[in-house]
Design a protein around this motif. Structure first.
Motif, short mmCIF file in Angstrom:
data_model
loop_
_atom_site.label_atom_id
_atom_site.label_comp_id
_atom_site.label_asym_id
_atom_site.label_seq_id
_atom_site.Cartn_x
_atom_site.Cartn_y
_atom_site.Cartn_z
N THR A 153 1.10 -1.15 -0.01
CA THR A 153 -0.28 -0.05 -0.30
C THR A 153 0.86 1.19 -0.07
OG1 THR A 153 0.17 -0.11 2.64
CG2 THR A 153 -2.00 -1.06 1.45
N PHE A 156 1.54 2.08 -4.00
CA PHE A 156 0.57 2.27 -4.58
C PHE A 156 0.15 2.95 -6.09
CE2 PHE A 156 -0.98 6.01 -2.71
CZ PHE A 156 -1.65 6.37 -3.30
N THR A 157 1.39 4.36 -6.05
CA THR A 157 1.53 4.30 -7.00
C THR A 157 2.13 3.93 -7.95
OG1 THR A 157 3.35 5.89 -6.22
CG2 THR A 157 1.51 6.95 -6.26
N ALA A 159 1.42 0.66 -9.26
CA ALA A 159 0.83 -0.67 -9.39
C ALA A 159 0.10 0.10 -11.29
CB ALA A 159 -0.64 -0.77 -8.77
N ILE A 174 -2.84 -4.59 -2.10
CA ILE A 174 -3.13 -3.46 -1.56
C ILE A 174 -4.98 -3.91 -1.22
CG2 ILE A 174 -4.10 -1.70 -2.67
CD1 ILE A 174 -1.43 -1.54 -4.46
N ASP A 179 0.77 -3.75 4.33
CA ASP A 179 2.34 -2.09 3.49
C ASP A 179 3.39 -2.90 3.85
OD1 ASP A 179 2.70 -2.27 5.87
OD2 ASP A 179 2.12 0.19 6.67
#
Length: 320
Positions: A153, A156-157, A159, A174, A179
């Motif tokens: 997490t 996440f950017t 992904a 996620i 995390d």
């Protein structure tokens, strides 16, 4: 009259794959599948560049045995040994993101092709073969593999979609709210607490912390990296033999200093001191910790110069 063609229902994935780097996050994903927390994978694929730390290969060996007890085969795919290939005058030139010191004193970063050549393309070829449609066969519309990627997490950017109809990326960590810290705790609880970050020994994205780890924990790898750093100072042998003289000098360390001459001592341990230092000069964070995104397949940052080679049928597959 309604002339809209009804959309065919999604038949679901023909295969469930894991892109296994054998680092913290992807190891967590594999163990979650072994425990039945997430669906079991048909195959876990490890894209081997040939130059991972010894600790990663040791973890991969242990993971392979553990996963196969739970009915999940682990398979290695490879396009060769990135270190040996880069130093081979006869091998095709594939650029790594080396740090460059230009004749005018400016600095830059060489084009990055290695992630595509040594990770993405082998994984893509393996997925095609496992689906039963190796290149140049066209994968029929609606037939696809679901590929799990170990992104947590806090990342996440990173992904990203695969960009191919026959390969759909999913991100179990996620979805579960894991995390990196939770992954580390999860691994420790299951006896995998020694899992280290997966990255090539000589990756130019290492910060000082990464280089210190190699120096202190993988002495053979450190010696290889120092020798490689010297060998590529004026470019790759194949490029030179083909008349492609590369301007400037090339380095593994972002300071454009020979690797064995860099001061890799850890910064002050005081959290306040470190926080103030980073606020004053954010670049110091990169010097110490390196690029947080690295070069994991399928999750490169937007804008990074990753050069991929697409086959004609793959180009057609993208027109989803």
């Amino acid at each position: 009259m309604n002339t809209t063609t009804p959309t065919a229902p999604d038949p679901g994935p023909a295969l469930r794959l894991l892109s296994l780097g054998a680092g913290v996050q992807s190891t967590t994903v594999l163990l979650l599948a072994c425990e039945g927390v997430i669906p079991r994978f048909d195959v876990a694929l490890f894209a081997d560049t040939g130059w991972e730390p010894r600790a990663v290969y040791a973890n991969l060996k242990r993971l392979t045995a553990h996963a196969e007890k739970h009915g999940i085969p682990v398979r290695q795919v490879s396009a060769g040994n990135i270190r040996a290939d880069a130093l081979d005058p006869e091998h095709r030139f594939v650029s790594m993101p080396l740090h460059t010191l230009n004749p005018d004193g400016s600095r830059g970063l060489a084009r990055r092709q290695c992630t595509s050549e040594y990770k993405i393309i082998p994984l893509k070829k393996a997925a095609r073969a496992l689906l039963g449609y190796p290149h140049p066969q066209r994968v029929p519309r609606g037939v696809y593999a679901e590929q799990a990627i170990g992104i947590s997490t806090d990342e996440f950017t990173r992904a990203k979609d695969s960009g191919l109809r026959f390969l759909r990326n999913v991100f179990p960590l996620i979805d579960l709210g894991f995390d990196r810290a939770r992954c580390i705790a999860y691994l420790a609880e299951r006896g995998f607490g020694q899992t280290v970050k997966s990255a090539c020994v000589g990756c130019p994205f290492h910060g000082n912390a990464g280089w210190r780890w190699v120096r202190d924990n993988d002495p053979d790898g450190w010696a290889e990296a120092v020798e490689f750093d010297r060998a590529i100072r004026h470019g790759y042998p194949h490029a030179t033999t083909q008349g492609r003289q590369l301007r400037g000098q090339y380095f593994l360390h972002r300071s454009c200093t020979p690797l064995d001459q860099v001061d890799l001592d850890a910064p002050a341990k005081s959290g306040t001191t470190r926080h103030l230092r980073l606020l004053t000069d954010p670049a110091n964070g990169a010097d110490e910790d390196g690029d947080p995104d690295g070069c994991s397949p399928w999750s490169c940052r937007s804008g990074e110069p990753v050069t991929a080679v697409a086959t004609p049928s793959d180009s057609a597959e993208r027109a989803a």
